[in-house]
Write a protein that holds these residues in place. Structure first.
Motif, PDB file in Angstrom:
ATOM      1  N   LYS A 121       7.444   4.445   7.348  1.00 54.09           N
ATOM      2  CA  LYS A 121       7.107   5.861   7.540  1.00 54.09           C
ATOM      3  C   LYS A 121       6.774   6.506   6.204  1.00 54.09           C
ATOM      4  O   LYS A 121       5.799   7.251   6.091  1.00 54.09           O
ATOM      5  N   SER A 122       7.570   6.219   5.180  1.00 51.31           N
ATOM      6  CA  SER A 122       7.317   6.801   3.866  1.00 51.31           C
ATOM      7  C   SER A 122       5.963   6.349   3.320  1.00 51.31           C
ATOM      8  O   SER A 122       5.218   7.147   2.750  1.00 51.31           O
ATOM      9  N   CYS A 123       5.638   5.078   3.517  1.00 50.55           N
ATOM     10  CA  CYS A 123       4.355   4.548   3.052  1.00 50.55           C
ATOM     11  C   CYS A 123       3.198   5.234   3.785  1.00 50.55           C
ATOM     12  O   CYS A 123       2.197   5.602   3.176  1.00 50.55           O
ATOM     13  N   ILE A 124       3.351   5.451   5.070  1.00 48.33           N
ATOM     14  CA  ILE A 124       2.320   6.131   5.860  1.00 48.33           C
ATOM     15  C   ILE A 124       2.197   7.586   5.415  1.00 48.33           C
ATOM     16  O   ILE A 124       1.099   8.088   5.202  1.00 48.33           O
ATOM     17  N   ASP A 125       3.359   8.248   5.239  1.00 50.38           N
ATOM     18  CA  ASP A 125       3.345   9.648   4.807  1.00 50.38           C
ATOM     19  C   ASP A 125       2.671   9.818   3.450  1.00 50.38           C
ATOM     20  O   ASP A 125       2.006  10.816   3.202  1.00 50.38           O
ATOM     21  N   LYS A 126       2.845   8.851   2.575  1.00 45.50           N
ATOM     22  CA  LYS A 126       2.266   8.922   1.229  1.00 45.50           C
ATOM     23  C   LYS A 126       0.878   8.283   1.180  1.00 45.50           C
ATOM     24  O   LYS A 126       0.322   8.082   0.109  1.00 45.50           O
ATOM     25  N   GLN A 127       0.356   7.920   2.329  1.00 46.05           N
ATOM     26  CA  GLN A 127      -0.970   7.316   2.474  1.00 46.05           C
ATOM     27  C   GLN A 127      -1.151   6.102   1.567  1.00 46.05           C
ATOM     28  O   GLN A 127      -2.187   5.904   0.939  1.00 46.05           O
ATOM     29  N   GLY A 128      -0.102   5.277   1.506  1.00 47.49           N
ATOM     30  CA  GLY A 128      -0.191   4.016   0.776  1.00 47.49           C
ATOM     31  C   GLY A 128       0.131   4.095  -0.695  1.00 47.49           C
ATOM     32  O   GLY A 128       0.137   3.083  -1.377  1.00 47.49           O
ATOM     33  N   ASP A 129       0.403   5.290  -1.213  1.00 51.96           N
ATOM     34  CA  ASP A 129       0.767   5.391  -2.622  1.00 51.96           C
ATOM     35  C   ASP A 129       2.091   4.695  -2.875  1.00 51.96           C
ATOM     36  O   ASP A 129       2.923   4.544  -1.966  1.00 51.96           O
ATOM     37  N   TYR A 130       2.327   4.314  -4.106  1.00 51.60           N
ATOM     38  CA  TYR A 130       3.533   3.588  -4.485  1.00 51.60           C
ATOM     39  C   TYR A 130       4.782   4.403  -4.172  1.00 51.60           C
ATOM     40  O   TYR A 130       4.823   5.612  -4.384  1.00 51.60           O
ATOM     41  N   ILE A 131       5.815   3.732  -3.679  1.00 53.92           N
ATOM     42  CA  ILE A 131       7.075   4.362  -3.330  1.00 53.92           C
ATOM     43  C   ILE A 131       8.123   3.888  -4.323  1.00 53.92           C
ATOM     44  O   ILE A 131       8.377   2.689  -4.434  1.00 53.92           O
ATOM     45  N   GLU A 132       8.714   4.785  -5.038  1.00 50.70           N
ATOM     46  CA  GLU A 132       9.730   4.434  -6.035  1.00 50.70           C
ATOM     47  C   GLU A 132      11.107   4.796  -5.517  1.00 50.70           C
ATOM     48  O   GLU A 132      11.330   5.894  -5.021  1.00 50.70           O
TER      49      GLU A 132
END
Length: 109
Positions: free
Chosen positions: A96-107
């Motif tokens: 969900k976080s990856c989708i919400d951030k449209q694929g941007d890196y998640i730290e």
């Protein structure tokens, strides 16, 4: 968690998506979870197992691969005994976080 059978999540490396591997997984009825290309944020071994495994083994030299294999297997069993290898359970949150951030890196998830 395994009531619906086995699910496999691995990256899109050529050995993992090759026809023989795909055929074998289908033969056993194992479901493959889709893994988007170039998404290191969603690789459970990278954010859970490997850091926990590398830390206690850092700096140790092993005389041969058999001894290394025994020690790594022992450490994995030890970690799993305490239930700390549960990253697969937080994958929906990471997806969900990856989708919400449209694929941007998640730290730091």
């Amino acid at each position: 968690m395994l009531q619906n059978g086995v699910s496999i999540l691995h990256d899109n490396a050529r050995p993992h998506i090759g026809a023989p591997v795909v055929a074998l997984l289908e033969k056993y009825g194992w479901k493959r979870l889709k893994h988007t290309p170039y998404s290191p944020d969603l690789s459970p071994p990278d954010f859970d197992l490997f850091p926990k495994l590398k830390e206690p083994l850092r700096g140790i030299r092993f005389p041969n691969l058999d001894i290394l294999n025994e020690e790594v297997s022992r450490r994995i069993r030890e970690l799993n005994k305490h239930g700390v290898l549960c990253s697969i359970q937080v994958l929906p949150k990471r997806w969900k976080s990856c989708i919400d951030k449209q694929g941007d890196y998640i730290e730091g998830l």
